[in-house]
Design a protein around this motif. Sequence first.
Motif, PDB file in Angstrom:
ATOM      1  N   GLY A  16       0.815  -1.225   0.000  1.00 41.92           N
ATOM      2  CA  GLY A  16       0.000   0.000   0.000  1.00 41.92           C
ATOM      3  C   GLY A  16       0.837   1.259   0.000  1.00 41.92           C
ATOM      4  N   LYS A  17       2.155   1.127  -0.122  1.00 37.98           N
ATOM      5  CA  LYS A  17       2.989   2.335  -0.007  1.00 37.98           C
ATOM      6  C   LYS A  17       2.796   3.292  -1.176  1.00 37.98           C
ATOM      7  N   GLY A  18       2.517   2.759  -2.356  1.00 41.99           N
ATOM      8  CA  GLY A  18       2.285   3.633  -3.514  1.00 41.99           C
ATOM      9  C   GLY A  18       1.035   4.477  -3.318  1.00 41.99           C
ATOM     10  N   THR A  35      10.052   5.364  -6.772  1.00 37.32           N
ATOM     11  CA  THR A  35      11.396   4.962  -7.219  1.00 37.32           C
ATOM     12  C   THR A  35      11.406   3.565  -7.842  1.00 37.32           C
ATOM     13  N   GLY A  36      10.374   2.768  -7.586  1.00 42.04           N
ATOM     14  CA  GLY A  36      10.284   1.463  -8.227  1.00 42.04           C
ATOM     15  C   GLY A  36      10.260   1.590  -9.743  1.00 42.04           C
ATOM     16  N   LEU A  37       9.720   2.707 -10.232  1.00 43.41           N
ATOM     17  CA  LEU A  37       9.653   2.919 -11.682  1.00 43.41           C
ATOM     18  C   LEU A  37      11.046   2.967 -12.305  1.00 43.41           C
ATOM     19  N   TYR A  39      13.705   1.280 -11.343  1.00 46.18           N
ATOM     20  CA  TYR A  39      14.185  -0.101 -11.473  1.00 46.18           C
ATOM     21  C   TYR A  39      13.375  -0.858 -12.521  1.00 46.18           C
ATOM     22  N   ARG A  40      12.076  -0.569 -12.600  1.00 56.19           N
ATOM     23  CA  ARG A  40      11.247  -1.214 -13.617  1.00 56.19           C
ATOM     24  C   ARG A  40      11.697  -0.805 -15.027  1.00 56.19           C
ATOM     25  N   ALA A  41      12.032   0.487 -15.184  1.00 52.05           N
ATOM     26  CA  ALA A  41      12.465   0.968 -16.505  1.00 52.05           C
ATOM     27  C   ALA A  41      13.781   0.291 -16.904  1.00 52.05           C
ATOM     28  N   ALA A  78      12.688  -5.841 -12.530  1.00 52.10           N
ATOM     29  CA  ALA A  78      13.179  -4.756 -11.666  1.00 52.10           C
ATOM     30  C   ALA A  78      13.866  -5.321 -10.440  1.00 52.10           C
ATOM     31  N   SER A  79      13.222  -6.285  -9.824  1.00 53.08           N
ATOM     32  CA  SER A  79      13.769  -6.878  -8.600  1.00 53.08           C
ATOM     33  C   SER A  79      15.123  -7.548  -8.894  1.00 53.08           C
ATOM     34  N   LYS A  80      15.269  -8.093 -10.096  1.00 49.40           N
ATOM     35  CA  LYS A  80      16.548  -8.748 -10.455  1.00 49.40           C
ATOM     36  C   LYS A  80      17.654  -7.731 -10.701  1.00 49.40           C
ATOM     37  N   VAL A  81      17.361  -6.653 -11.445  1.00 49.97           N
ATOM     38  CA  VAL A  81      18.433  -5.674 -11.695  1.00 49.97           C
ATOM     39  C   VAL A  81      18.772  -4.900 -10.419  1.00 49.97           C
ATOM     40  N   ALA A  82      17.813  -4.869  -9.476  1.00 51.70           N
ATOM     41  CA  ALA A  82      18.001  -4.084  -8.242  1.00 51.70           C
ATOM     42  C   ALA A  82      19.045  -4.680  -7.302  1.00 51.70           C
ATOM     43  N   VAL A  83      19.482  -5.922  -7.573  1.00 50.13           N
ATOM     44  CA  VAL A  83      20.531  -6.509  -6.712  1.00 50.13           C
ATOM     45  C   VAL A  83      21.924  -6.045  -7.158  1.00 50.13           C
ATOM     46  N   VAL A  87      23.960  -0.702 -10.722  1.00 50.13           N
ATOM     47  CA  VAL A  87      22.637  -0.213 -11.141  1.00 50.13           C
ATOM     48  C   VAL A  87      22.113   0.738 -10.071  1.00 50.13           C
ATOM     49  N   ARG A  88      22.180   0.323  -8.822  1.00 52.65           N
ATOM     50  CA  ARG A  88      21.686   1.165  -7.721  1.00 52.65           C
ATOM     51  C   ARG A  88      22.461   2.482  -7.676  1.00 52.65           C
ATOM     52  N   ALA A  89      23.791   2.376  -7.836  1.00 50.87           N
ATOM     53  CA  ALA A  89      24.632   3.582  -7.743  1.00 50.87           C
ATOM     54  C   ALA A  89      24.256   4.599  -8.821  1.00 50.87           C
ATOM     55  N   ASP A 108       8.847   6.907  -2.560  1.00 48.73           N
ATOM     56  CA  ASP A 108       8.573   5.567  -2.048  1.00 48.73           C
ATOM     57  C   ASP A 108       9.433   4.537  -2.756  1.00 48.73           C
ATOM     58  N   GLY A 109       9.829   3.504  -1.988  1.00 52.34           N
ATOM     59  CA  GLY A 109      10.706   2.477  -2.542  1.00 52.34           C
ATOM     60  C   GLY A 109      11.045   1.418  -1.515  1.00 52.34           C
ATOM     61  N   ARG A 110      12.308   0.999  -1.533  1.00 49.70           N
ATOM     62  CA  ARG A 110      12.748  -0.047  -0.613  1.00 49.70           C
ATOM     63  C   ARG A 110      13.847   0.443   0.331  1.00 49.70           C
ATOM     64  N   ASP A 111      14.641   1.429  -0.154  1.00 49.98           N
ATOM     65  CA  ASP A 111      15.842   1.851   0.586  1.00 49.98           C
ATOM     66  C   ASP A 111      15.883   3.361   0.770  1.00 49.98           C
ATOM     67  N   ILE A 112      14.739   4.002   0.729  1.00 52.49           N
ATOM     68  CA  ILE A 112      14.748   5.474   0.785  1.00 52.49           C
ATOM     69  C   ILE A 112      15.180   5.940   2.183  1.00 52.49           C
ATOM     70  N   ARG A 163      14.099 -11.778  -2.633  1.00 48.31           N
ATOM     71  CA  ARG A 163      15.218 -11.134  -3.324  1.00 48.31           C
ATOM     72  C   ARG A 163      15.493  -9.744  -2.739  1.00 48.31           C
ATOM     73  N   ASP A 164      14.418  -8.983  -2.506  1.00 51.11           N
ATOM     74  CA  ASP A 164      14.578  -7.600  -2.040  1.00 51.11           C
ATOM     75  C   ASP A 164      15.143  -7.541  -0.615  1.00 51.11           C
ATOM     76  N   MET A 165      14.774  -8.524   0.230  1.00 51.00           N
ATOM     77  CA  MET A 165      15.207  -8.466   1.632  1.00 51.00           C
ATOM     78  C   MET A 165      16.583  -9.076   1.859  1.00 51.00           C
ATOM     79  N   ASN A 166      16.972  -9.983   0.965  1.00 49.25           N
ATOM     80  CA  ASN A 166      18.218 -10.715   1.226  1.00 49.25           C
ATOM     81  C   ASN A 166      19.387 -10.302   0.352  1.00 49.25           C
ATOM     82  N   ARG A 167      19.218  -9.279  -0.485  1.00 48.52           N
ATOM     83  CA  ARG A 167      20.351  -8.839  -1.295  1.00 48.52           C
ATOM     84  C   ARG A 167      21.353  -8.111  -0.386  1.00 48.52           C
ATOM     85  N   SER A 168      22.615  -8.068  -0.835  1.00 43.66           N
ATOM     86  CA  SER A 168      23.625  -7.418   0.017  1.00 43.66           C
ATOM     87  C   SER A 168      23.576  -5.904  -0.127  1.00 43.66           C
TER      88      SER A 168
HETATM   89  O1   DC Z   1       7.980  -0.670  -5.809  1.00 46.97           O
HETATM   90  P1   DC Z   1       7.984  -1.603  -7.041  1.00 46.97           P
HETATM   91  O2   DC Z   1       7.175  -2.833  -6.827  1.00 46.97           O
HETATM   92  O3   DC Z   1       7.620  -0.874  -8.284  1.00 46.97           O
HETATM   93  O4   DC Z   1       9.520  -2.055  -7.197  1.00 46.97           O
HETATM   94  C1   DC Z   1       9.943  -2.970  -8.175  1.00 46.97           C
HETATM   95  C2   DC Z   1      11.280  -3.591  -7.759  1.00 46.97           C
HETATM   96  O5   DC Z   1      12.309  -2.581  -7.817  1.00 46.97           O
HETATM   97  C3   DC Z   1      11.332  -4.131  -6.344  1.00 46.97           C
HETATM   98  O6   DC Z   1      10.952  -5.486  -6.271  1.00 46.97           O
HETATM   99  C4   DC Z   1      12.762  -3.905  -5.925  1.00 46.97           C
HETATM  100  C5   DC Z   1      13.223  -2.735  -6.732  1.00 46.97           C
HETATM  101  N1   DC Z   1      13.317  -1.483  -5.980  1.00 46.97           N
HETATM  102  C6   DC Z   1      14.438  -1.283  -5.217  1.00 46.97           C
HETATM  103  O7   DC Z   1      15.285  -2.168  -5.122  1.00 46.97           O
HETATM  104  N2   DC Z   1      14.621  -0.107  -4.560  1.00 46.97           N
HETATM  105  C7   DC Z   1      13.701   0.863  -4.623  1.00 46.97           C
HETATM  106  N3   DC Z   1      13.901   2.013  -3.974  1.00 46.97           N
HETATM  107  C8   DC Z   1      12.516   0.662  -5.374  1.00 46.97           C
HETATM  108  C9   DC Z   1      12.340  -0.534  -6.037  1.00 46.97           C
END
Ligand code: DC
Length: 203
Positions: A16-18, A35-37, A39-41, A78-83, A87-89, A108-112, A163-168
């Motif tokens: 529900g964060k979006g 910010t997920g967009l 990584y999706r792009a 997105a989740s795969k490239v996000a590890v 890419v993150r940098a 909104d995202g995962r690491d904001i 994947r999102d919780m266990n990446r380094s």
């Molecule tokens: O929020 P979302 O479902 O659109 O995000 C898609 C994927 O992008 C998510 O599974 C992990 C990655 N992501 C991330 O690693 N860091 C963020 N700040 C946002 C998304």
Amino acid sequence: MTASFTIAIDGPAAAGKGTISKAVAAALDLAHLDTGLLYRAVGVKVLEGMPAIAAAQSLTPEDLQRGDLRGPEAAQAASKVAVIAEVRAALVDFQRAFARRAGGAVLDGRDIGTVICPYAEVKLFVTASAEVRAQRRFLELSAKGEAETLEEVLADVKARDERDMNRSEAPLKPAEDAVVIDTSDLAIEEAVARALQEVATRR
Ligand code: DC
């Protein structure tokens, strides 16, 4: 308000964060970045054959307007490239500049709250059980006529959580000073009200 004011909203997929981020930004007249967009792009470019790091380094604002970013394939990609650390940098500066724009911003995202904006004035971590999140996503997809079973959606949600919780690099977790909002038993209006209350105490 002309000074910068950053609201960081993190959490797993479909918590529900979006929806909360959009509602908070609209209520307070702040800019909003999903910010997920980003990584999706990058993910869809990789599906088209581009190397992930090059895709992240050459991302343009137009790439975020593509119509195919919201579906499950883009989400998994997105989740795969996000590890990938590079890419993150490549995406950090854009997010930080957005966060510090005059007038304030919601990201909104995962690491904001943990990595991108550790200085954010407000940090929320929006979560819900995997089953509740899968049920919500399933209803959304069904309403759009996209054929996925509840079991497939749940498997998808769990795979992304894993994947999102266990990446380094910048794993998904609440910042130490984040306020956790569990939306499992909350209506969306209640969740938005809780978020706005938290913002009001810090503004
Ligand atoms: O929020 P979302 O479902 O659109 O995000 C898609 C994927 O992008 C998510 O599974 C992990 C990655 N992501 C991330 O690693 N860091 C963020 N700040 C946002 C998304």
